[in-house]
Design a protein around this motif. Structure first.
Motif, PDB file in Angstrom:
ATOM      1  N   VAL A  33     -13.923   2.661 -24.624  1.00  0.00           N
ATOM      2  CA  VAL A  33     -15.050   3.097 -25.447  1.00  0.00           C
ATOM      3  C   VAL A  33     -15.794   1.881 -26.000  1.00  0.00           C
ATOM      4  O   VAL A  33     -17.027   1.817 -25.965  1.00  0.00           O
ATOM      5  CB  VAL A  33     -14.581   4.037 -26.587  1.00  0.00           C
ATOM      6  CG1 VAL A  33     -15.670   4.259 -27.621  1.00  0.00           C
ATOM      7  CG2 VAL A  33     -14.096   5.356 -26.012  1.00  0.00           C
ATOM      8  N   LEU A  34     -15.038   0.906 -26.495  1.00  0.00           N
ATOM      9  CA  LEU A  34     -15.645  -0.315 -27.025  1.00  0.00           C
ATOM     10  C   LEU A  34     -16.421  -1.062 -25.937  1.00  0.00           C
ATOM     11  O   LEU A  34     -17.531  -1.542 -26.167  1.00  0.00           O
ATOM     12  CB  LEU A  34     -14.576  -1.226 -27.634  1.00  0.00           C
ATOM     13  CG  LEU A  34     -15.052  -2.467 -28.366  1.00  0.00           C
ATOM     14  CD1 LEU A  34     -15.920  -2.087 -29.559  1.00  0.00           C
ATOM     15  CD2 LEU A  34     -13.856  -3.289 -28.834  1.00  0.00           C
ATOM     16  N   GLY A  35     -15.856  -1.133 -24.736  1.00  0.00           N
ATOM     17  CA  GLY A  35     -16.535  -1.795 -23.628  1.00  0.00           C
ATOM     18  C   GLY A  35     -17.821  -1.096 -23.231  1.00  0.00           C
ATOM     19  O   GLY A  35     -18.862  -1.736 -23.041  1.00  0.00           O
ATOM     20  N   VAL A  36     -17.777   0.227 -23.125  1.00  0.00           N
ATOM     21  CA  VAL A  36     -18.967   1.003 -22.758  1.00  0.00           C
ATOM     22  C   VAL A  36     -20.029   0.886 -23.846  1.00  0.00           C
ATOM     23  O   VAL A  36     -21.231   0.761 -23.552  1.00  0.00           O
ATOM     24  CB  VAL A  36     -18.595   2.480 -22.476  1.00  0.00           C
ATOM     25  CG1 VAL A  36     -19.831   3.355 -22.358  1.00  0.00           C
ATOM     26  CG2 VAL A  36     -17.739   2.570 -21.219  1.00  0.00           C
ATOM     27  N   LEU A  37     -19.599   0.908 -25.097  1.00  0.00           N
ATOM     28  CA  LEU A  37     -20.543   0.745 -26.206  1.00  0.00           C
ATOM     29  C   LEU A  37     -21.260  -0.603 -26.111  1.00  0.00           C
ATOM     30  O   LEU A  37     -22.480  -0.685 -26.307  1.00  0.00           O
ATOM     31  CB  LEU A  37     -19.812   0.864 -27.545  1.00  0.00           C
ATOM     32  CG  LEU A  37     -20.657   0.702 -28.801  1.00  0.00           C
ATOM     33  CD1 LEU A  37     -21.689   1.826 -28.893  1.00  0.00           C
ATOM     34  CD2 LEU A  37     -19.761   0.693 -30.022  1.00  0.00           C
ATOM     35  N   ASN A  38     -20.528  -1.648 -25.770  1.00  0.00           N
ATOM     36  CA  ASN A  38     -21.142  -2.967 -25.628  1.00  0.00           C
ATOM     37  C   ASN A  38     -22.076  -3.044 -24.427  1.00  0.00           C
ATOM     38  O   ASN A  38     -23.099  -3.719 -24.482  1.00  0.00           O
ATOM     39  CB  ASN A  38     -20.065  -4.054 -25.561  1.00  0.00           C
ATOM     40  CG  ASN A  38     -19.566  -4.414 -26.927  1.00  0.00           C
ATOM     41  OD1 ASN A  38     -20.240  -5.122 -27.662  1.00  0.00           O
ATOM     42  ND2 ASN A  38     -18.409  -3.891 -27.307  1.00  0.00           N
ATOM     43  N   GLN A  50     -34.800  -8.550 -25.753  1.00  0.00           N
ATOM     44  CA  GLN A  50     -34.072  -9.491 -26.598  1.00  0.00           C
ATOM     45  C   GLN A  50     -32.902 -10.022 -25.757  1.00  0.00           C
ATOM     46  O   GLN A  50     -31.767  -9.583 -25.881  1.00  0.00           O
ATOM     47  CB  GLN A  50     -33.596  -8.817 -27.882  1.00  0.00           C
ATOM     48  CG  GLN A  50     -34.742  -8.386 -28.770  1.00  0.00           C
ATOM     49  CD  GLN A  50     -34.264  -7.687 -30.034  1.00  0.00           C
ATOM     50  OE1 GLN A  50     -33.138  -7.227 -30.113  1.00  0.00           O
ATOM     51  NE2 GLN A  50     -35.149  -7.615 -31.018  1.00  0.00           N
ATOM     52  N   ILE A  51     -33.226 -10.953 -24.914  1.00  0.00           N
ATOM     53  CA  ILE A  51     -32.311 -11.443 -23.887  1.00  0.00           C
ATOM     54  C   ILE A  51     -31.045 -12.055 -24.489  1.00  0.00           C
ATOM     55  O   ILE A  51     -29.943 -11.821 -23.997  1.00  0.00           O
ATOM     56  CB  ILE A  51     -33.027 -12.478 -22.972  1.00  0.00           C
ATOM     57  CG1 ILE A  51     -34.300 -11.877 -22.376  1.00  0.00           C
ATOM     58  CG2 ILE A  51     -32.093 -12.988 -21.889  1.00  0.00           C
ATOM     59  CD1 ILE A  51     -34.096 -10.650 -21.531  1.00  0.00           C
ATOM     60  N   ALA A  52     -31.182 -12.843 -25.537  1.00  0.00           N
ATOM     61  CA  ALA A  52     -30.016 -13.508 -26.128  1.00  0.00           C
ATOM     62  C   ALA A  52     -28.983 -12.487 -26.602  1.00  0.00           C
ATOM     63  O   ALA A  52     -27.780 -12.631 -26.314  1.00  0.00           O
ATOM     64  CB  ALA A  52     -30.452 -14.405 -27.285  1.00  0.00           C
ATOM     65  N   LEU A  53     -29.412 -11.461 -27.318  1.00  0.00           N
ATOM     66  CA  LEU A  53     -28.475 -10.435 -27.788  1.00  0.00           C
ATOM     67  C   LEU A  53     -27.913  -9.628 -26.613  1.00  0.00           C
ATOM     68  O   LEU A  53     -26.735  -9.251 -26.618  1.00  0.00           O
ATOM     69  CB  LEU A  53     -29.159  -9.509 -28.788  1.00  0.00           C
ATOM     70  CG  LEU A  53     -29.346 -10.096 -30.192  1.00  0.00           C
ATOM     71  CD1 LEU A  53     -30.180  -9.152 -31.056  1.00  0.00           C
ATOM     72  CD2 LEU A  53     -28.008 -10.360 -30.841  1.00  0.00           C
ATOM     73  N   ALA A  54     -28.729  -9.366 -25.607  1.00  0.00           N
ATOM     74  CA  ALA A  54     -28.254  -8.638 -24.427  1.00  0.00           C
ATOM     75  C   ALA A  54     -27.146  -9.421 -23.730  1.00  0.00           C
ATOM     76  O   ALA A  54     -26.127  -8.848 -23.330  1.00  0.00           O
ATOM     77  CB  ALA A  54     -29.408  -8.379 -23.467  1.00  0.00           C
ATOM     78  N   VAL A  55     -27.304 -10.735 -23.629  1.00  0.00           N
ATOM     79  CA  VAL A  55     -26.293 -11.578 -22.991  1.00  0.00           C
ATOM     80  C   VAL A  55     -25.006 -11.585 -23.820  1.00  0.00           C
ATOM     81  O   VAL A  55     -23.902 -11.476 -23.275  1.00  0.00           O
ATOM     82  CB  VAL A  55     -26.836 -13.016 -22.776  1.00  0.00           C
ATOM     83  CG1 VAL A  55     -25.726 -13.970 -22.374  1.00  0.00           C
ATOM     84  CG2 VAL A  55     -27.935 -12.998 -21.727  1.00  0.00           C
ATOM     85  N   VAL A  56     -25.144 -11.693 -25.140  1.00  0.00           N
ATOM     86  CA  VAL A  56     -23.955 -11.697 -26.013  1.00  0.00           C
ATOM     87  C   VAL A  56     -23.168 -10.406 -25.840  1.00  0.00           C
ATOM     88  O   VAL A  56     -21.943 -10.432 -25.659  1.00  0.00           O
ATOM     89  CB  VAL A  56     -24.368 -11.899 -27.495  1.00  0.00           C
ATOM     90  CG1 VAL A  56     -23.216 -11.608 -28.431  1.00  0.00           C
ATOM     91  CG2 VAL A  56     -24.888 -13.307 -27.709  1.00  0.00           C
ATOM     92  N   PHE A  57     -23.837  -9.245 -25.876  1.00  0.00           N
ATOM     93  CA  PHE A  57     -23.146  -7.972 -25.745  1.00  0.00           C
ATOM     94  C   PHE A  57     -22.600  -7.769 -24.328  1.00  0.00           C
ATOM     95  O   PHE A  57     -21.530  -7.181 -24.154  1.00  0.00           O
ATOM     96  CB  PHE A  57     -24.045  -6.811 -26.167  1.00  0.00           C
ATOM     97  CG  PHE A  57     -24.125  -6.656 -27.661  1.00  0.00           C
ATOM     98  CD1 PHE A  57     -23.064  -6.118 -28.379  1.00  0.00           C
ATOM     99  CD2 PHE A  57     -25.244  -7.079 -28.348  1.00  0.00           C
ATOM    100  CE1 PHE A  57     -23.132  -5.993 -29.753  1.00  0.00           C
ATOM    101  CE2 PHE A  57     -25.324  -6.946 -29.729  1.00  0.00           C
ATOM    102  CZ  PHE A  57     -24.255  -6.405 -30.439  1.00  0.00           C
ATOM    103  N   ALA A  58     -23.298  -8.272 -23.328  1.00  0.00           N
ATOM    104  CA  ALA A  58     -22.802  -8.176 -21.950  1.00  0.00           C
ATOM    105  C   ALA A  58     -21.541  -9.014 -21.774  1.00  0.00           C
ATOM    106  O   ALA A  58     -20.569  -8.582 -21.133  1.00  0.00           O
ATOM    107  CB  ALA A  58     -23.879  -8.614 -20.967  1.00  0.00           C
ATOM    108  N   LEU A  59     -21.533 -10.212 -22.346  1.00  0.00           N
ATOM    109  CA  LEU A  59     -20.344 -11.068 -22.269  1.00  0.00           C
ATOM    110  C   LEU A  59     -19.167 -10.435 -23.012  1.00  0.00           C
ATOM    111  O   LEU A  59     -18.024 -10.460 -22.535  1.00  0.00           O
ATOM    112  CB  LEU A  59     -20.641 -12.461 -22.824  1.00  0.00           C
ATOM    113  CG  LEU A  59     -21.551 -13.335 -21.967  1.00  0.00           C
ATOM    114  CD1 LEU A  59     -21.903 -14.632 -22.696  1.00  0.00           C
ATOM    115  CD2 LEU A  59     -20.880 -13.637 -20.633  1.00  0.00           C
ATOM    116  N   PHE A  60     -19.442  -9.861 -24.180  1.00  0.00           N
ATOM    117  CA  PHE A  60     -18.374  -9.213 -24.931  1.00  0.00           C
ATOM    118  C   PHE A  60     -17.842  -7.998 -24.168  1.00  0.00           C
ATOM    119  O   PHE A  60     -16.632  -7.766 -24.132  1.00  0.00           O
ATOM    120  CB  PHE A  60     -18.855  -8.809 -26.331  1.00  0.00           C
ATOM    121  CG  PHE A  60     -17.735  -8.384 -27.233  1.00  0.00           C
ATOM    122  CD1 PHE A  60     -16.758  -9.284 -27.627  1.00  0.00           C
ATOM    123  CD2 PHE A  60     -17.658  -7.080 -27.685  1.00  0.00           C
ATOM    124  CE1 PHE A  60     -15.712  -8.894 -28.449  1.00  0.00           C
ATOM    125  CE2 PHE A  60     -16.617  -6.680 -28.508  1.00  0.00           C
ATOM    126  CZ  PHE A  60     -15.644  -7.592 -28.897  1.00  0.00           C
TER     127      PHE A  60
END
Length: 166
Positions: A33-38, A50-60
């Protein structure tokens, strides 16, 4: 008709069992669930450019969905490499009465009522007992007898409790 197999647990089988056990439990569901949410957040930020935030959440999301599984696999592998339990052969005899387990030093019979669930993964067959223990059978060691064992499981355990490939 009784089916007799001798099994010697190995590191990949125990690792696969641990990963399956963790990922199919409450912790595993929470992880998914946490992974899908990210992933959803990464997509939402990507849509808003907002590429920087998208990359952060994709990496997480990648860490949560893949990285944690790799960390668990490596830890279990390191712990089990020096385990004495892996060198002991165990003989299982499956019959209509139940499962007879025999080692060099001990022997015991468990009726089919003592088991609450049966599951297969790509590499192992797992029989969970009511007492919280499990029988782990590496599929590569029981290939010839697998169909007969699966048939006995289906005949003697309730259908909703069996998730075994035939």
């Amino acid at each position: 008709m009784a089916v007799k197999v001798e099994v010697k647990l190995d590191v990949p089988s125990v690792t696969d069992f641990t990963i399956h056990h963790i990922c199919s439990g409450k912790i595993g569901i929470f992880r998914n669930v946490l992974g899908v949410l990210n992933v959803a957040l990464a997509v939402a930020f990507l849509v808003k450019q907002q590429i920087a935030l998208a990359v952060v959440f994709a990496l997480f999301a990648a860490f949560v969905l893949g990285g944690l599984k790799m960390i668990i696999r490596n830890r279990v592998t390191k712990q089990m490499e020096h385990s004495n339990r892996l060198s002991v052969p165990v003989t299982y005899e499956f019959s209509e009465k139940g499962i007879l387990t025999t080692t060099e030093s001990d022997s015991g019979m468990a009726s089919w009522d003592a088991f609450k669930r049966a599951v297969t993964t790509k590499k192992i067959l797992i029989l969970y007992s009511n007492s919280g223990q499990a029988i782990i059978l590496p599929l590569n060691q029981i290939e010839a007898e697998y169909k007969e064992i699966a048939d006995l499981i289906y005949e003697n355990m309730p259908a909703p409790a069996v998730r075994v490939q035939r």
